[in-house]
Design an enzyme around this catalytic site. Structure first.
Site, PDB file in Angstrom:
ATOM      1  N   TYR A 165      31.277  43.710  54.087  1.00 55.58           N
ATOM      2  CA  TYR A 165      30.205  42.846  53.589  1.00 55.58           C
ATOM      3  C   TYR A 165      29.981  43.055  52.087  1.00 55.58           C
ATOM      4  O   TYR A 165      29.476  42.170  51.399  1.00 55.58           O
ATOM      5  CB  TYR A 165      28.884  43.178  54.301  1.00 55.58           C
ATOM      6  CG  TYR A 165      28.724  42.628  55.704  1.00 55.58           C
ATOM      7  CD1 TYR A 165      29.762  41.997  56.384  1.00 55.58           C
ATOM      8  CD2 TYR A 165      27.498  42.748  56.350  1.00 55.58           C
ATOM      9  CE1 TYR A 165      29.586  41.511  57.671  1.00 55.58           C
ATOM     10  CE2 TYR A 165      27.314  42.258  57.637  1.00 55.58           C
ATOM     11  CZ  TYR A 165      28.357  41.640  58.299  1.00 55.58           C
ATOM     12  OH  TYR A 165      28.171  41.164  59.568  1.00 55.58           O
ATOM     13  N   CYS A 218      23.297  49.042  57.985  1.00 51.54           N
ATOM     14  CA  CYS A 218      24.217  48.664  56.914  1.00 51.54           C
ATOM     15  C   CYS A 218      23.368  48.517  55.656  1.00 51.54           C
ATOM     16  O   CYS A 218      22.388  47.756  55.652  1.00 51.54           O
ATOM     17  CB  CYS A 218      24.884  47.346  57.282  1.00 51.54           C
ATOM     18  SG  CYS A 218      25.847  46.599  55.955  1.00 51.54           S
ATOM     19  N   ASN A 219      23.721  49.271  54.625  1.00 46.29           N
ATOM     20  CA  ASN A 219      22.940  49.202  53.389  1.00 46.29           C
ATOM     21  C   ASN A 219      23.054  47.842  52.719  1.00 46.29           C
ATOM     22  O   ASN A 219      22.102  47.330  52.145  1.00 46.29           O
ATOM     23  CB  ASN A 219      23.419  50.270  52.398  1.00 46.29           C
ATOM     24  CG  ASN A 219      22.991  51.655  52.794  1.00 46.29           C
ATOM     25  OD1 ASN A 219      22.045  52.193  52.253  1.00 46.29           O
ATOM     26  ND2 ASN A 219      23.678  52.251  53.754  1.00 46.29           N
ATOM     27  N   THR A 220      24.255  47.262  52.791  1.00 45.01           N
ATOM     28  CA  THR A 220      24.479  45.975  52.145  1.00 45.01           C
ATOM     29  C   THR A 220      23.585  44.912  52.774  1.00 45.01           C
ATOM     30  O   THR A 220      22.888  44.160  52.084  1.00 45.01           O
ATOM     31  CB  THR A 220      25.969  45.582  52.280  1.00 45.01           C
ATOM     32  OG1 THR A 220      26.766  46.665  51.819  1.00 45.01           O
ATOM     33  CG2 THR A 220      26.292  44.342  51.497  1.00 45.01           C
ATOM     34  N   HIS A 223      29.136  53.834  56.065  1.00 38.57           N
ATOM     35  CA  HIS A 223      30.513  54.274  56.293  1.00 38.57           C
ATOM     36  C   HIS A 223      30.770  55.639  55.642  1.00 38.57           C
ATOM     37  O   HIS A 223      31.668  56.364  56.064  1.00 38.57           O
ATOM     38  CB  HIS A 223      31.515  53.283  55.673  1.00 38.57           C
ATOM     39  CG  HIS A 223      31.743  52.043  56.478  1.00 38.57           C
ATOM     40  ND1 HIS A 223      30.775  51.093  56.669  1.00 38.57           N
ATOM     41  CD2 HIS A 223      32.857  51.596  57.138  1.00 38.57           C
ATOM     42  CE1 HIS A 223      31.285  50.099  57.402  1.00 38.57           C
ATOM     43  NE2 HIS A 223      32.539  50.392  57.692  1.00 38.57           N
TER      44      HIS A 223
HETATM   45  N1  DGL Z   1      28.257  50.168  56.246  1.00 35.24           N
HETATM   46  C1  DGL Z   1      27.999  49.112  55.298  1.00 35.24           C
HETATM   47  C2  DGL Z   1      26.938  49.543  54.307  1.00 35.24           C
HETATM   48  O1  DGL Z   1      26.189  50.467  54.631  1.00 35.24           O
HETATM   49  C3  DGL Z   1      29.298  48.701  54.700  1.00 35.24           C
HETATM   50  C4  DGL Z   1      29.229  47.400  54.022  1.00 35.24           C
HETATM   51  C5  DGL Z   1      30.536  46.681  53.921  1.00 35.24           C
HETATM   52  O2  DGL Z   1      30.984  46.192  54.937  1.00 35.24           O
HETATM   53  O3  DGL Z   1      31.048  46.563  52.810  1.00 35.24           O
HETATM   54  O4  DGL Z   1      26.767  48.983  53.248  1.00 35.24           O
END
Ligand code: DGL
Length: 261
Positions: A38, A69-71, A182
């Site tokens: 994402y 997910c932070n995003t 991640h």
């Molecule tokens: N685990 C997602 C996060 O915390 C990953 C985002 C991604 O898919 O780039 O941002």
């Protein structure tokens, strides 16, 4: 059920933390593996994905949503809260609280996807609570793909981590936020490269404390949640690698159910 989603495998670090801190609660996980990562997508695209994921989990019976997910947390939490009247948890605020508590010098580093870092959400939240803090952020765009690929122990990954962390090392931070769920899967490498004395805050785990406090204050809701220790894992695409790594993270054999969007 507690519904948890991420773009892929990273949110399983939150599942693991919930299994440890609040064992027994039934969980439904959705990893959007077909559309990961994402962090390289636009805000509007991430909002659209996050709303679809939330809808999916609610239809499956989730009573609480955790954006692991932070995003998606940085871009979509307001939109999700606007549309759905259930408790929604994001991973950023709990990580900010934990980092402020851990830091003695107020020099805090943040690593995350390009989308999370360019949203500046961590800086904003840290400065609101601790205006004299110094926040240094670095995007680490390659790390999500390396983790999804299972390359956590490869020398190439170690080299890339070292390169990403170099600017933060020179700032002498005493606390580093893993602003991507991640990254805990690379925690040993990250810790070695940033220096063992730097406190590492894992945004995926920090949220479990917030959920646990919320449920102890909201007994009626807590008691209405099934507690059979059941976890359903849904993904939008099955890859062999995901199945292997996922089982290792949650420390049990798992069966993935693929749902095509
Ligand atoms: N685990 C997602 C996060 O915390 C990953 C985002 C991604 O898919 O780039 O941002």
């Amino acid at each position: 059920m507690i519904g948890i989603f991420d773009s892929g495998i990273g949110g399983l670090t939150t599942v693991r933390a919930l299994m440890d801190t609040m064992p027994g609660y039934d969980i439904i996980y959705y990893g959007d593996t077909a559309r990961t990562p994402y962090g390289t997508k636009s805000r509007q695209t991430v909002i659209g994905y996050a709303l679809e994921n939330t809808e999916f989990l609610l239809q499956k019976g989730a009573k609480i949503i955790v954006i692991a997910c932070n995003t998606a947390s940085s871009h979509a939490v307001d939109e999700i809260k606007k549309r759905y009247d259930v408790p929604i948890f994001e991973v950023i605020t709990p990580a900010v609280h934990a980092a402020i508590k851990a830091s003695k010098t107020g020099k805090i580093g943040v690593i995350g996807t390009r989308a999370t870092i360019s949203s500046r959400i961590y800086e904003q939240k840290i400065m609101e609570l601790k205006p004299d803090a110094k926040v240094y952020s670095e995007p680490c765009p390659l790390l999500v793909s390396l983790v999804e690929e299972g390359w956590t122990k490869r020398p190439e990954t170690t080299m890339i981590v070292k390169k990403y962390l170099q600017p933060l090392k020179t700032k002498q931070i005493d606390t580093l936020i893993l602003g991507c769920t991640h990254y805990p899967l690379l925690k040993d490498t990250i810790s070695k490269k940033i220096g063992g004395q730097t406190a590492i805050i894992d945004s995926g785990s920090a949220v479990s404390g917030a959920i646990s406090s919320f449920l102890s204050e909201n007994r009626e809701l807590a008691e209405s949640l099934p507690q059979n220790g059941k976890i359903d894992f849904y993904v939008s695409d099955v890859t062999e690698q995901f199945e292997k790594t996922a089982g290792a993270i949650v420390k049990k054999q798992i069966k993935l159910i693929c749902v095509k969007k």
